[in-house]
Design a protein around this motif. Structure first.
Motif, PDB file in Angstrom:
ATOM      1  N   VAL A 108       0.836  -1.204   0.000  1.00  0.00           N
ATOM      2  CA  VAL A 108       0.000   0.000   0.000  1.00  0.00           C
ATOM      3  C   VAL A 108       0.873   1.258   0.000  1.00  0.00           C
ATOM      4  N   ASN A 109       1.860   1.290   0.882  1.00  0.00           N
ATOM      5  CA  ASN A 109       2.737   2.460   0.966  1.00  0.00           C
ATOM      6  C   ASN A 109       3.587   2.618  -0.289  1.00  0.00           C
ATOM      7  N   ALA A 110       3.980   1.510  -0.880  1.00  0.00           N
ATOM      8  CA  ALA A 110       4.841   1.582  -2.068  1.00  0.00           C
ATOM      9  C   ALA A 110       4.108   2.170  -3.262  1.00  0.00           C
ATOM     10  N   PHE A 111       2.783   1.930  -3.358  1.00  0.00           N
ATOM     11  CA  PHE A 111       2.038   2.374  -4.526  1.00  0.00           C
ATOM     12  C   PHE A 111       1.232   3.647  -4.285  1.00  0.00           C
ATOM     13  N   ARG A 112       1.293   4.192  -3.086  1.00  0.00           N
ATOM     14  CA  ARG A 112       0.620   5.470  -2.824  1.00  0.00           C
ATOM     15  C   ARG A 112       1.403   6.621  -3.449  1.00  0.00           C
ATOM     16  N   ARG A 113       0.689   7.553  -4.054  1.00  0.00           N
ATOM     17  CA  ARG A 113       1.355   8.717  -4.626  1.00  0.00           C
ATOM     18  C   ARG A 113       1.788   9.693  -3.535  1.00  0.00           C
ATOM     19  N   GLU A 114       0.945   9.822  -2.514  1.00  0.00           N
ATOM     20  CA  GLU A 114       1.257  10.717  -1.417  1.00  0.00           C
ATOM     21  C   GLU A 114       1.598   9.891  -0.180  1.00  0.00           C
ATOM     22  N   PRO A 115       2.718  10.181   0.482  1.00  0.00           N
ATOM     23  CA  PRO A 115       3.079   9.390   1.665  1.00  0.00           C
ATOM     24  C   PRO A 115       2.119   9.639   2.817  1.00  0.00           C
ATOM     25  N   SER A 116       1.827   8.591   3.564  1.00  0.00           N
ATOM     26  CA  SER A 116       0.967   8.678   4.742  1.00  0.00           C
ATOM     27  C   SER A 116       1.792   8.292   5.966  1.00  0.00           C
ATOM     28  N   PRO A 117       2.135   9.252   6.824  1.00  0.00           N
ATOM     29  CA  PRO A 117       2.936   8.931   8.014  1.00  0.00           C
ATOM     30  C   PRO A 117       2.284   7.852   8.884  1.00  0.00           C
ATOM     31  N   ALA A 118       0.957   7.879   9.007  1.00  0.00           N
ATOM     32  CA  ALA A 118       0.267   6.889   9.839  1.00  0.00           C
ATOM     33  C   ALA A 118       0.442   5.483   9.276  1.00  0.00           C
ATOM     34  N   LEU A 119       0.282   5.331   7.970  1.00  0.00           N
ATOM     35  CA  LEU A 119       0.434   4.007   7.353  1.00  0.00           C
ATOM     36  C   LEU A 119       1.885   3.535   7.395  1.00  0.00           C
ATOM     37  N   ILE A 120       2.805   4.449   7.246  1.00  0.00           N
ATOM     38  CA  ILE A 120       4.223   4.083   7.302  1.00  0.00           C
ATOM     39  C   ILE A 120       4.602   3.618   8.705  1.00  0.00           C
ATOM     40  N   LEU A 121       4.133   4.324   9.719  1.00  0.00           N
ATOM     41  CA  LEU A 121       4.425   3.910  11.095  1.00  0.00           C
ATOM     42  C   LEU A 121       3.698   2.614  11.447  1.00  0.00           C
ATOM     43  N   ALA A 122       2.496   2.416  10.898  1.00  0.00           N
ATOM     44  CA  ALA A 122       1.781   1.154  11.123  1.00  0.00           C
ATOM     45  C   ALA A 122       2.551  -0.002  10.486  1.00  0.00           C
ATOM     46  N   TYR A 123       3.100   0.224   9.300  1.00  0.00           N
ATOM     47  CA  TYR A 123       3.947  -0.794   8.663  1.00  0.00           C
ATOM     48  C   TYR A 123       5.140  -1.126   9.554  1.00  0.00           C
ATOM     49  N   ALA A 124       5.781  -0.094  10.100  1.00  0.00           N
ATOM     50  CA  ALA A 124       6.943  -0.319  10.965  1.00  0.00           C
ATOM     51  C   ALA A 124       6.555  -1.137  12.197  1.00  0.00           C
ATOM     52  N   ALA A 125       5.386  -0.861  12.769  1.00  0.00           N
ATOM     53  CA  ALA A 125       4.945  -1.603  13.957  1.00  0.00           C
ATOM     54  C   ALA A 125       4.694  -3.072  13.626  1.00  0.00           C
ATOM     55  N   LEU A 126       4.035  -3.338  12.500  1.00  0.00           N
ATOM     56  CA  LEU A 126       3.752  -4.719  12.111  1.00  0.00           C
ATOM     57  C   LEU A 126       5.035  -5.475  11.773  1.00  0.00           C
ATOM     58  N   GLU A 127       5.930  -4.826  11.078  1.00  0.00           N
ATOM     59  CA  GLU A 127       7.203  -5.468  10.777  1.00  0.00           C
ATOM     60  C   GLU A 127       7.989  -5.736  12.061  1.00  0.00           C
ATOM     61  N   GLY A 128       7.804  -4.873  13.059  1.00  0.00           N
ATOM     62  CA  GLY A 128       8.443  -5.111  14.349  1.00  0.00           C
ATOM     63  C   GLY A 128       7.961  -6.406  14.976  1.00  0.00           C
ATOM     64  N   LEU A 129       6.651  -6.686  14.862  1.00  0.00           N
ATOM     65  CA  LEU A 129       6.120  -7.951  15.385  1.00  0.00           C
ATOM     66  C   LEU A 129       6.778  -9.139  14.699  1.00  0.00           C
ATOM     67  N   PHE A 130       6.924  -9.044  13.376  1.00  0.00           N
ATOM     68  CA  PHE A 130       7.555 -10.136  12.629  1.00  0.00           C
ATOM     69  C   PHE A 130       9.016 -10.300  13.009  1.00  0.00           C
ATOM     70  N   VAL A 131       9.746  -9.194  13.023  1.00  0.00           N
ATOM     71  CA  VAL A 131      11.176  -9.244  13.342  1.00  0.00           C
ATOM     72  C   VAL A 131      11.401  -9.752  14.760  1.00  0.00           C
TER      73      VAL A 131
END
Length: 293
Positions: A108-131
């Motif tokens: 979602v973040n890769a294909f968005r034209r405008e960056p969304s700080p909330a979605l980017i931080l949500a991605y970081a949180a989810l990746e943190g769970l995986f890592v």
């Protein structure tokens, strides 16, 4: 002299001077000279001020990218602490949720034209769970592997940044073509390997990566042969390192071309994705090497 557009000439001082005779004209001339001198002083003061930097004009800066990247990495660490320390009993489901959710938000973040700080931080949180989940499992099997993976990631990042700043490594068009072919090939291999693991075709913990290369038995101390995962892992780490070069190039061009400040979030997102990928590849490579001891 006809009155022009200059506000000094059109002001009350000049009009009173033209109506009041020689004495008034002298006073008006003095006041006009004082205003002119004041205007010159204001102009000199303005010229002596430093030029407006990118931060004052709403443009992306390196500081913006660094701060936002550190924020994303901080969120990743907080997310990683949940399965590792807060809810270790739920590490497996949290790791799966993090992997699937991070994959979706990454697209979602890769294909968005405008960056969304909330979605980017949500991605970081989810990746943190995986890592955090995968790190905890491998740390239980191979004590100290997490520290080794973190140090390895920092070393690769530092060396790559130094090479980029020295100008010795650049994302040239020819290198980009090779990178695209290599990354597509690696993605295809990873999908095939995952499918073989899910259907039980391979017995190793890492699928084809765990098998030894035929004809290399006993070489370099590997009784079962040099692990295929060693070659693939080194190849993947090189890809991740070159991906960092691409990120550095994009950031430099964005700052140089005066990209809007909001795109510093896009740069931070790209760096976060690459650093997580690099860490996971190093972690997996270390696990394959220590599992072959």
């Amino acid at each position: 002299m006809a009155l022009g557009g200059n506000p000094v000439f059109n002001g009350k001082t000049f009009r009173s001077a033209t109506r009041g005779g020689n004495q008034a004209a002298g006073v008006g001339t003095t006041m006009y000279a004082g205003q002119t001198m004041a205007n010159q002083q204001q102009l000199e003061h303005m010229y002596n001020q430093p030029s407006a930097g990118p931060a004052q004009t709403g443009r992306m800066t390196f500081d913006d990218v660094i701060v936002k990247t550190l924020l994303c990495i901080g969120v990743v660490l907080v997310g990683a602490a949940i399965p590792a320390f807060v809810l270790p009993g739920l590490a497996l489901p949290l790791m799966v949720i993090g992997a699937l959710g991070g994959f979706v938000l990454g697209l979602v973040n890769a294909f968005r034209r405008e960056p969304s700080p909330a979605l980017i931080l949500a991605y970081a949180a989810l990746e943190g769970l995986f890592v955090g989940g995968i790190t905890m499992f491998l740390e239980a099997m191979y004590p100290g592997i997490a520290v080794q993976a973190v140090l390895g990631t920092l070393v690769v990042f530092g060396v790559t940044l130094a090479l980029f700043r020295s100008g010795k490594v650049r994302a040239t068009p020819k290198a980009m073509k090779f990178f695209m072919i290599a990354i597509i090939s690696y993605a295809a291999f990873s999908l095939v390997n995952l499918g073989l693991m899910l259907f039980g075709v391979t017995e190793g913990a890492f699928g084809l990566r765990s098998s030894g290369i035929p004809g290399t038995e006993g070489m370099f101390g590997f009784e079962q042969g040099i692990p295929f995962g060693l070659v693939i892992g080194l190849f993947a780490i090189c890809l991740a390192a070159f991906s960092l070069i691409i990120d550095f190039t994009s950031i430099s061009e964005g700052v140089r071309n005066g990209a809007p400040q909001k795109y510093s979030w896009t740069a931070a997102f790209g760096l976060t994705v690459t650093l997580i990928w690099l860490y996971v590849e190093i972690l997996r490579l270390l696990a394959i090497l220590r599992g072959s001891d």
